[in-house]
Design an enzyme around this catalytic site. Sequence first.
Site, PDB file in Angstrom:
ATOM      1  N   TYR A 185      45.866  32.087  39.031  1.00  0.00           N
ATOM      2  CA  TYR A 185      46.185  33.483  39.400  1.00  0.00           C
ATOM      3  C   TYR A 185      47.522  33.884  38.759  1.00  0.00           C
ATOM      4  CZ  TYR A 185      47.740  37.272  42.521  1.00  0.00           C
ATOM      5  OH  TYR A 185      48.218  38.457  43.037  1.00  0.00           O
ATOM      6  N   LYS A 237      48.417  36.859  36.077  1.00  0.00           N
ATOM      7  CA  LYS A 237      49.418  37.887  36.383  1.00  0.00           C
ATOM      8  C   LYS A 237      50.523  37.910  35.316  1.00  0.00           C
ATOM      9  CE  LYS A 237      47.405  39.714  39.576  1.00  0.00           C
ATOM     10  NZ  LYS A 237      47.236  41.165  39.765  1.00  0.00           N
ATOM     11  N   SER A 280      52.365  40.323  39.729  1.00  0.00           N
ATOM     12  CA  SER A 280      52.809  39.573  40.917  1.00  0.00           C
ATOM     13  C   SER A 280      53.966  38.660  40.535  1.00  0.00           C
ATOM     14  CB  SER A 280      51.659  38.708  41.443  1.00  0.00           C
ATOM     15  OG  SER A 280      52.128  37.805  42.423  1.00  0.00           O
TER      16      SER A 280
HETATM   17  N1  LIG Z   1      49.414  41.504  48.804  1.00  0.00           N
HETATM   18  C1  LIG Z   1      50.304  40.775  48.149  1.00  0.00           C
HETATM   19  O1  LIG Z   1      51.093  40.011  48.723  1.00  0.00           O
HETATM   20  C2  LIG Z   1      50.390  40.891  46.647  1.00  0.00           C
HETATM   21  C3  LIG Z   1      51.488  40.311  46.019  1.00  0.00           C
HETATM   22  C4  LIG Z   1      51.605  40.414  44.640  1.00  0.00           C
HETATM   23  C5  LIG Z   1      50.651  41.095  43.915  1.00  0.00           C
HETATM   24  N2  LIG Z   1      49.584  41.646  44.533  1.00  0.00           N
HETATM   25  C6  LIG Z   1      48.618  42.377  43.725  1.00  0.00           C
HETATM   26  O2  LIG Z   1      48.414  43.651  44.260  1.00  0.00           O
HETATM   27  C7  LIG Z   1      47.132  44.143  43.899  1.00  0.00           C
HETATM   28  C8  LIG Z   1      46.423  44.697  45.116  1.00  0.00           C
HETATM   29  O3  LIG Z   1      46.299  43.679  46.075  1.00  0.00           O
HETATM   30  P1  LIG Z   1      46.235  43.989  47.643  1.00  0.00           P
HETATM   31  O4  LIG Z   1      47.101  42.979  48.279  1.00  0.00           O
HETATM   32  O5  LIG Z   1      46.447  45.411  47.923  1.00  0.00           O
HETATM   33  O6  LIG Z   1      44.708  43.605  47.926  1.00  0.00           O
HETATM   34  P2  LIG Z   1      43.668  44.076  49.061  1.00  0.00           P
HETATM   35  O7  LIG Z   1      44.363  44.622  50.249  1.00  0.00           O
HETATM   36  O8  LIG Z   1      42.728  42.936  49.221  1.00  0.00           O
HETATM   37  O9  LIG Z   1      42.901  45.290  48.354  1.00  0.00           O
HETATM   38  C9  LIG Z   1      42.185  45.033  47.187  1.00  0.00           C
HETATM   39  C10 LIG Z   1      41.476  46.299  46.742  1.00  0.00           C
HETATM   40  O10 LIG Z   1      40.788  46.032  45.512  1.00  0.00           O
HETATM   41  C11 LIG Z   1      39.373  46.250  45.712  1.00  0.00           C
HETATM   42  N3  LIG Z   1      38.683  45.273  44.883  1.00  0.00           N
HETATM   43  C12 LIG Z   1      38.648  43.934  45.002  1.00  0.00           C
HETATM   44  N4  LIG Z   1      37.915  43.383  44.034  1.00  0.00           N
HETATM   45  C13 LIG Z   1      37.466  44.402  43.256  1.00  0.00           C
HETATM   46  C14 LIG Z   1      36.645  44.488  42.110  1.00  0.00           C
HETATM   47  N5  LIG Z   1      36.123  43.395  41.530  1.00  0.00           N
HETATM   48  N6  LIG Z   1      36.400  45.711  41.596  1.00  0.00           N
HETATM   49  C15 LIG Z   1      36.907  46.824  42.159  1.00  0.00           C
HETATM   50  N7  LIG Z   1      37.680  46.808  43.259  1.00  0.00           N
HETATM   51  C16 LIG Z   1      37.943  45.608  43.806  1.00  0.00           C
HETATM   52  C17 LIG Z   1      39.155  46.127  47.223  1.00  0.00           C
HETATM   53  O11 LIG Z   1      38.042  46.854  47.687  1.00  0.00           O
HETATM   54  P3  LIG Z   1      36.539  46.247  47.737  1.00  0.00           P
HETATM   55  O12 LIG Z   1      36.652  44.860  48.276  1.00  0.00           O
HETATM   56  O13 LIG Z   1      35.831  47.194  48.630  1.00  0.00           O
HETATM   57  O14 LIG Z   1      36.034  46.308  46.332  1.00  0.00           O
HETATM   58  C18 LIG Z   1      40.444  46.775  47.738  1.00  0.00           C
HETATM   59  O15 LIG Z   1      40.361  48.188  47.659  1.00  0.00           O
HETATM   60  C19 LIG Z   1      46.424  42.961  43.217  1.00  0.00           C
HETATM   61  O16 LIG Z   1      46.531  43.115  41.826  1.00  0.00           O
HETATM   62  C20 LIG Z   1      47.235  41.743  43.644  1.00  0.00           C
HETATM   63  O17 LIG Z   1      47.180  40.710  42.703  1.00  0.00           O
HETATM   64  C21 LIG Z   1      49.429  41.562  45.896  1.00  0.00           C
END
Ligand SMILES: NC(=O)c1ccc[n+]([C@@H]2O[C@H](COP(=O)([O-])OP(=O)(O)OC[C@H]3O[C@@H](n4cnc5c(N)ncnc54)[C@H](OP(=O)(O)O)[C@@H]3O)[C@@H](O)[C@H]2O)c1
Length: 254
Positions: free
Chosen positions: A156, A160, A143
Amino acid sequence: MFELTDKVALITGSSRGIGRAIAETMARQGAKVVVSSRKQEACDAVVAEIQAAGGEAIAVPCNIGRKEDLETLVAATRRAYGKIDVLVCNAATNPVFGPMHEVSDEAYDKIMTTNVKSAFWLCNMVAPQMAERSGGSIIVISSIASMYGNRKLGLYGISKAAEQQFVRNLAVEWGGHNIRANAIAPGLVRTDFARALWEDPKRLAIMEAITPLKRIGEPVEIAALATFLASDSASFITGQTIVADGGRTIGDPS
Ligand SMILES: NC(=O)c1ccc[n+]([C@@H]2O[C@H](COP(=O)([O-])OP(=O)(O)OC[C@H]3O[C@@H](n4cnc5c(N)ncnc54)[C@H](OP(=O)(O)O)[C@@H]3O)[C@@H](O)[C@H]2O)c1
């Protein structure tokens, strides 16, 4: 270009958000995809959609914070497909918002275990198998929160940042076996994870204003980059963190 035919891709946290977009995009490019999250039903729904579109996928539930779950995930993938060519460490957590001195030991351990130690465990399980077949691509979703101090997301951001050093080390340790390891650092992307940051129109307007492309990202825009890094098109790229943030980190916020 970006061809993944006959490759097996395992993506953690792929029932929603960025991980789901990565699973769908990689399947479209010909990969056999392992969809995983903590909830079987949510994974099954993504698998059904991929299969309906003509792709190949299986669902394997796994909580990445539990080492035994990760072992089951790797074993189930090998049973179904015999190998892992592409590993995407995508799932992460952030249970706290606020200054670092208010973070409990429990929250610290949860963030570091889910975001850093789980990738350490999983890559240590998968990289030796990739080495046996002389190739593989590991992608860790980091991130831009790792790139500047942050009053609300400090720990966090530290987790990252650790992921970025982690891929540099993987790249050095496994490069001789033709295993590449890279991180992606997204800016704000429209997913559940970041909902609090984009759902409120006032906050969204601020984010858009300080981003040179004047908008936030969509999951598929991160998936495209992950698919490139997974493919042989990225065959000379390793140990890097590639930022996909609409220019947020290079812009002039004034
Ligand atoms: N969205 C942003 O703005 C953003 C920005 C920078 C980086 N990121 C990074 O992108 C990645 C994905 O984030 P996202 O935004 O796509 O999140 P999201 O929409 O909340 O999806 C998270 C996914 O991970 C699963 N998950 C959560 N905790 C878990 C665990 N302990 N074990 C296994 N699966 C788990 C969730 O399913 P379940 O809850 O069913 O397990 C879901 O499939 C992360 O690494 C985050 O730090 C996101």
